[in-house]
Each structure stands twice: as structure tokens, then as C-alpha cells.
Design a protein around this motif. Structure first.
Motif, mmCIF file in Angstrom:
data_model
loop_
_atom_site.group_PDB
_atom_site.id
_atom_site.type_symbol
_atom_site.label_atom_id
_atom_site.label_comp_id
_atom_site.label_asym_id
_atom_site.label_seq_id
_atom_site.Cartn_x
_atom_site.Cartn_y
_atom_site.Cartn_z
ATOM 1 N N ARG A 54 0.842 -1.199 0.000
ATOM 2 C CA ARG A 54 0.000 0.000 0.000
ATOM 3 C C ARG A 54 0.874 1.243 0.000
ATOM 4 N N TYR A 55 0.496 2.192 -0.849
ATOM 5 C CA TYR A 55 1.140 3.500 -0.889
ATOM 6 C C TYR A 55 0.098 4.551 -0.548
ATOM 7 N N GLU A 56 0.455 5.469 0.319
ATOM 8 C CA GLU A 56 -0.419 6.589 0.660
ATOM 9 C C GLU A 56 -0.051 7.766 -0.229
ATOM 10 N N VAL A 57 -1.075 8.418 -0.764
ATOM 11 C CA VAL A 57 -0.874 9.580 -1.626
ATOM 12 C C VAL A 57 -1.709 10.723 -1.030
ATOM 13 N N PRO A 58 -1.224 11.311 0.067
ATOM 14 C CA PRO A 58 -2.037 12.282 0.805
ATOM 15 C C PRO A 58 -2.353 13.564 0.044
ATOM 16 N N ASN A 59 -1.501 13.936 -0.895
ATOM 17 C CA ASN A 59 -1.767 15.192 -1.615
ATOM 18 C C ASN A 59 -3.012 15.101 -2.489
ATOM 19 N N ILE A 60 -3.453 13.880 -2.809
ATOM 20 C CA ILE A 60 -4.724 13.717 -3.535
ATOM 21 C C ILE A 60 -5.690 12.809 -2.753
ATOM 22 N N SER A 61 -5.427 12.647 -1.455
ATOM 23 C CA SER A 61 -6.278 11.849 -0.562
ATOM 24 C C SER A 61 -6.617 10.501 -1.175
ATOM 25 N N SER A 62 -5.598 9.751 -1.498
ATOM 26 C CA SER A 62 -5.792 8.483 -2.193
ATOM 27 C C SER A 62 -4.849 7.416 -1.644
ATOM 28 N N LEU A 63 -5.273 6.174 -1.762
ATOM 29 C CA LEU A 63 -4.408 5.034 -1.465
ATOM 30 C C LEU A 63 -4.210 4.257 -2.748
ATOM 31 N N GLN A 64 -3.025 3.685 -2.908
ATOM 32 C CA GLN A 64 -2.780 2.822 -4.054
ATOM 33 C C GLN A 64 -2.260 1.493 -3.536
#
Length: 103
Positions: free
Chosen positions: A58-68
């Protein structure tokens, strides 16, 4: 109370060979922290245990409020070698959204 992810988020899928990428994006940014807490790589791996044979990262992408979620060994060999119905894994975004979390 339990809720399915599709009640609070949407998802997109992509592929590279035998690797599936699933994004999870909340409808409301305020739910991002909840998703980070409740939707772990381990829980996604468990939820997709009949589909994903390899590791889930899991990768957190907080600048676009998303998880990958990057799911290895998930596409029966990949687009050019698989005899599966969904060689690109596009429908697997809906499989992820069927996951329940406790609120």
C-alpha cells in the motif's frame, strides 16, 4: 457498524504484466484518514485472497487523498498470457469496493 467501501470511496484499476494496481479514493476528503486506518495492505490481501497470489503493498498519496495498492501475481500471468476473462483487472476495482470496514 460495518460499511462497504463503495459507500465512501471509488476505485480505479490498472495493470503492468501480472501486477494489478488499485486506487482507493474517498468521495469526501475527510474520510481519507479513516481509509488509511482501516484499509491496510494485509486486509486487502485477505479480501482478495482468491485473486491475488503475491504480495500487496500500500502507498499513501495524501496530496490527492488516495491510497494505491500494488498487487503482485494477480492477473493469471498478465494480459498477453492469461486465459482469464478480465486480463486487465478492471473489474477488480469493484471487488475491492465490496470490502467491509468497521466504522
Amino acid at each position: 457498524m460495518k460499511k462497504k467501501l463503495y459507500d465512501i470511496a471509488h476505485s480505479r484499476a490498472g495493470d503492468k504484466g501480472n501486477t494489478l494496481m488499485l486506487s482507493l479514493i474517498p468521495y469526501n476528503e475527510s474520510d481519507y484518514a479513516l481509509l488509511c486506518k482501516k484499509v491496510t495492505a494485509e486486509k486487502v490481501r485477505e479480501h482478495l485472497e482468491n485473486i491475488v497470489s503475491g504480495e500487496v503493498i500500500r502507498y499513501e498519496v495524501p496530496n490527492i487523498s488516495s491510497l494505491q495498492f500494488v498487487c503482485y501475481d494477480a492477473l493469471l500471468g498478465g494480459v498477453t498470457t492469461s486465459l482469464g476473462m478480465d486480463t486487465h483487472g478492471k473489474t477488480l476495482s469493484y471487488a475491492l469496493l465490496e470490502m467491509e470496514i468497521e466504522l
